[in-house]
Motif scaffolding. Structure first.
Motif, mmCIF file in Angstrom:
data_model
loop_
_atom_site.group_PDB
_atom_site.id
_atom_site.type_symbol
_atom_site.label_atom_id
_atom_site.label_comp_id
_atom_site.label_asym_id
_atom_site.label_seq_id
_atom_site.Cartn_x
_atom_site.Cartn_y
_atom_site.Cartn_z
ATOM 1 N N LEU A 95 -24.112 10.724 -2.447
ATOM 2 C CA LEU A 95 -24.659 10.458 -3.892
ATOM 3 C C LEU A 95 -25.597 9.573 -4.352
ATOM 4 O O LEU A 95 -26.503 9.767 -4.957
ATOM 5 N N ARG A 96 -25.379 8.376 -3.749
ATOM 6 C CA ARG A 96 -26.199 7.421 -4.105
ATOM 7 C C ARG A 96 -27.775 7.546 -3.336
ATOM 8 O O ARG A 96 -28.758 7.374 -4.162
ATOM 9 N N ARG A 97 -27.546 8.092 -2.280
ATOM 10 C CA ARG A 97 -29.117 8.419 -1.731
ATOM 11 C C ARG A 97 -29.754 9.665 -2.551
ATOM 12 O O ARG A 97 -30.861 9.589 -2.558
ATOM 13 N N ALA A 98 -29.130 10.739 -2.880
ATOM 14 C CA ALA A 98 -29.601 11.745 -3.766
ATOM 15 C C ALA A 98 -29.972 11.033 -4.972
ATOM 16 O O ALA A 98 -31.290 11.480 -5.283
ATOM 17 N N ALA A 99 -29.550 10.144 -5.604
ATOM 18 C CA ALA A 99 -30.140 9.550 -6.914
ATOM 19 C C ALA A 99 -31.142 8.761 -6.648
ATOM 20 O O ALA A 99 -32.013 8.731 -7.387
ATOM 21 N N ALA A 100 -31.164 7.902 -5.516
ATOM 22 C CA ALA A 100 -32.282 7.079 -5.008
ATOM 23 C C ALA A 100 -33.438 7.913 -4.892
ATOM 24 O O ALA A 100 -34.645 7.413 -4.943
ATOM 25 N N HIS A 101 -33.253 9.104 -4.183
ATOM 26 C CA HIS A 101 -34.431 10.095 -3.849
ATOM 27 C C HIS A 101 -35.076 10.386 -5.200
ATOM 28 O O HIS A 101 -36.196 10.426 -5.398
ATOM 29 N N ALA A 120 -19.411 9.536 -12.174
ATOM 30 C CA ALA A 120 -19.214 9.078 -13.310
ATOM 31 C C ALA A 120 -19.117 7.411 -12.998
ATOM 32 O O ALA A 120 -19.096 6.364 -14.058
ATOM 33 N N LYS A 121 -18.705 7.161 -11.721
ATOM 34 C CA LYS A 121 -18.763 5.459 -11.453
ATOM 35 C C LYS A 121 -19.954 5.017 -10.718
ATOM 36 O O LYS A 121 -20.013 3.859 -10.134
ATOM 37 N N LEU A 122 -20.915 5.806 -10.653
ATOM 38 C CA LEU A 122 -22.100 5.454 -9.915
ATOM 39 C C LEU A 122 -22.880 4.230 -10.658
ATOM 40 O O LEU A 122 -23.119 4.472 -12.010
ATOM 41 N N HIS A 135 -11.989 13.669 -3.090
ATOM 42 C CA HIS A 135 -12.853 12.859 -3.903
ATOM 43 C C HIS A 135 -14.127 13.454 -4.508
ATOM 44 O O HIS A 135 -15.301 13.671 -4.072
ATOM 45 N N PRO A 136 -13.940 14.424 -5.703
ATOM 46 C CA PRO A 136 -14.971 15.224 -6.222
ATOM 47 C C PRO A 136 -16.178 14.230 -6.645
ATOM 48 O O PRO A 136 -16.086 13.182 -7.323
ATOM 49 N N TYR A 137 -17.367 14.834 -6.487
ATOM 50 C CA TYR A 137 -18.579 14.209 -6.516
ATOM 51 C C TYR A 137 -18.620 14.187 -8.244
ATOM 52 O O TYR A 137 -19.338 13.052 -8.456
ATOM 53 N N GLN A 138 -18.239 14.663 -9.093
ATOM 54 C CA GLN A 138 -18.086 14.445 -10.599
ATOM 55 C C GLN A 138 -17.477 13.257 -10.859
ATOM 56 O O GLN A 138 -17.920 12.164 -11.571
ATOM 57 N N LYS A 139 -16.521 12.727 -10.326
ATOM 58 C CA LYS A 139 -15.780 11.319 -10.460
ATOM 59 C C LYS A 139 -16.462 10.188 -9.790
ATOM 60 O O LYS A 139 -16.714 9.372 -10.404
ATOM 61 N N PRO A 181 -32.477 10.463 -14.927
ATOM 62 C CA PRO A 181 -32.783 11.876 -15.844
ATOM 63 C C PRO A 181 -33.162 13.210 -15.009
ATOM 64 O O PRO A 181 -32.708 14.226 -15.360
ATOM 65 N N ASN A 182 -33.786 12.896 -13.962
ATOM 66 C CA ASN A 182 -34.146 13.945 -13.127
ATOM 67 C C ASN A 182 -33.205 14.437 -11.899
ATOM 68 O O ASN A 182 -33.288 14.920 -11.060
ATOM 69 N N CYS A 183 -31.999 13.720 -11.976
ATOM 70 C CA CYS A 183 -30.889 14.234 -11.081
ATOM 71 C C CYS A 183 -29.630 14.512 -11.791
ATOM 72 O O CYS A 183 -29.071 14.164 -12.787
ATOM 73 N N ARG A 184 -29.088 15.611 -11.678
ATOM 74 C CA ARG A 184 -27.812 16.123 -12.112
ATOM 75 C C ARG A 184 -27.102 17.022 -11.448
ATOM 76 O O ARG A 184 -27.473 17.755 -10.345
#
Length: 446
Positions: free
Chosen positions: A212-218, A252-254, A245-249, A260-263
């Motif tokens: 998830l961090r890498r997707a957000a960093a991209h 929320a803690k990231l 470990h759902p990605y939604q949770k 803004p361009n990642c959802r």
């Protein structure tokens, strides 16, 4: 008197999760276009919710929840022409034995079809032998067909049930991947990267948080791109596999949250792929859908190439890549030989839907026969006396396929109180899986 094949076939689909319902229902429509479809959802931890069923978008004439004993009791031999078993291997084996007992040796019975939802990268022998006994075992590619026959022949079981075809949810290339373009043929809208998440791959919280961090960093590195995290289910819903470990949770803690361009997005995978320019995953079947649409597809190596992740299946595909390479602008180019062997080639029979024809003809020919031999699974009380009884008992059947005492099946109309109790129990189970079990495991590691 007209034969059964002179009118639309009647098909029943038994499915135990949202993804398997999608596969089973689409398989029924591919095998018997225009057929009347009755859906049966096997009651259990992964029984799909109304939202999940709506997202799949496949309609049935009827749709109801059943136990295994209810299904074998109501799947009358004269009611259906075809029965599609879209379940995990143990449930398929139980259904085969239950139906064999229920149907006996009468002159006519439905054609029984089963197969796999997607990539077969683990438990090949176990899963295949649990599916043996069906009239048709669908293989999603030339490579799968070869492997399936080798397993059956290796144990001395008949292998003529294996039929090559294609994943039923692969869109024809003539209809797939259409994107909004301007008058000069230029793509409109931002370059869209889709990370196809999986419920149980990887399993560890740290690994899922890393992805998830890498997707957000991209997304931060490429502000002109749109990065979508495609999720299969919402918290509290279950799919084929348990998601602890759902990605939604995790999102929320990231730290800093998603840019803004990642959802996070839900919805039908085909609709998401319609706007995708790069598909990223660990080993999701969505990779095959994307490759079939000629969409650049990256199978991540960040967590290693391991059987437990399933990405070893893509060795030789040309799709293996890391987030570092994707950050640098790399777009994988698939190997055409590999895609052809996997049934996702962008030309030939898999591109134009004709890969379904052989299996369709086989099912039609079997359905037209005045009678079929009794179902004969490889596993019996003689070949697997220490394995089969436990599988059947989990689904309420004795070693002969008969309902166990007290499990003969309740009436179809459950009533409001029973439905409420069942939903409460299902919610408690999900809470235990998602909240309590991980805590117990962590305490055990101390």
């Amino acid at each position: 008197m007209p034969s059964r094949t002179e009118k639309p076939l009647r098909v029943a689909v038994l499915a135990d999760s949202d993804t398997r319902w999608k596969w089973g229902a689409l398989t029924a429509h591919r095998l018997a276009p225009g057929a009347r479809l009755d859906g049966c959802l096997l009651r259990g931890r992964a029984t799909p919710t109304g939202r999940q069923l709506a997202e799949v978008g496949v309609r049935a004439e009827t749709l109801r929840e059943v136990t295994m004993t209810e299904f074998v009791r109501t799947a009358d031999r004269s009611r259906y022409d075809v029965v599609v078993l879209a379940c995990v291997g143990g449930a398929v084996q139980a259904a085969l034995h239950g139906l064999a007992h229920a149907w006996g040796t009468g002159p006519a019975r439905p054609v029984v079809v089963t197969g796999y939802v997607g990539v077969v990268y683990e438990k090949l022998a176990d899963g295949l032998l649990l599916r043996h006994g069906a009239d048709v075992v669908l293989a999603n590619s030339p490579d799968d067909a070869h492997r399936f026959r080798a397993v059956y022949e290796g144990v001395g079981a008949p292998a003529d049930s294996v039929a090559e075809w294609a994943l039923p949810f692969l869109a024809d290339t003539s209809d797939a991947g259409d994107k909004v373009i301007d008058a000069e043929g230029a793509r409109l809208g931002p370059f869209t990267v889709v990370f196809a998440a999986q419920p149980s791959v990887p399993e560890r919280r740290a690994d899922r948080a890393y992805l998830l961090r890498r997707a957000a960093a991209h997304a931060r590195l490429h502000p002109g791109r749109e990065v979508l995290i495609k999720l299969r289910s919402k918290p509290g819903e279950h799919t084929t596999h348990i998601e602890e470990h759902p990605y939604q949770k995790l999102a929320a803690k990231l730290p800093g949250g998603l840019p803004p361009n990642c959802r996070l997005v839900y919805g039908h995978m085909g609709d998401v792929l319609d706007r995708t320019d790069l598909l990223v995953t660990v080993s999701s079947t969505a990779a095959l859908e994307a490759l079939h649409r000629a969409i650049p597809t990256a199978v991540l190596t960040d967590l290693g190439i391991r059987e437990g992740l399933g990405n070893h299946h893509f060795l030789g595909s040309g799709c293996l890549a890391s987030w570092d390479r994707l950050d640098a602008g790399h777009l994988p180019v698939p190997d055409p030989g590999w895609t052809a062997r996997q049934g996702v080639a962008t030309d030939g029979p898999y591109a134009h839907g004709t890969a379904f024809d052989a299996a369709r003809r086989r099912v039609a020919a079997l359905a037209a026969r005045p009678g079929l031999p009794p179902l004969a699974p490889y596993y019996t009380a003689r070949t697997a006396p220490g394995y089969l009884p436990g599988i059947l008992a989990r689904h309420g059947l004795d070693p002969e396929g008969r309902p166990l005492p007290g499990r003969a099946g309740a009436p179809a109309e459950a009533g409001a109180l029973r439905r409420a109790v069942r939903e409460a129990a299902r919610g408690a189970y999900r809470h235990g899986v998602q909240r309590v079990a991980p805590v117990i495991r962590r305490l055990g590691e101390l």
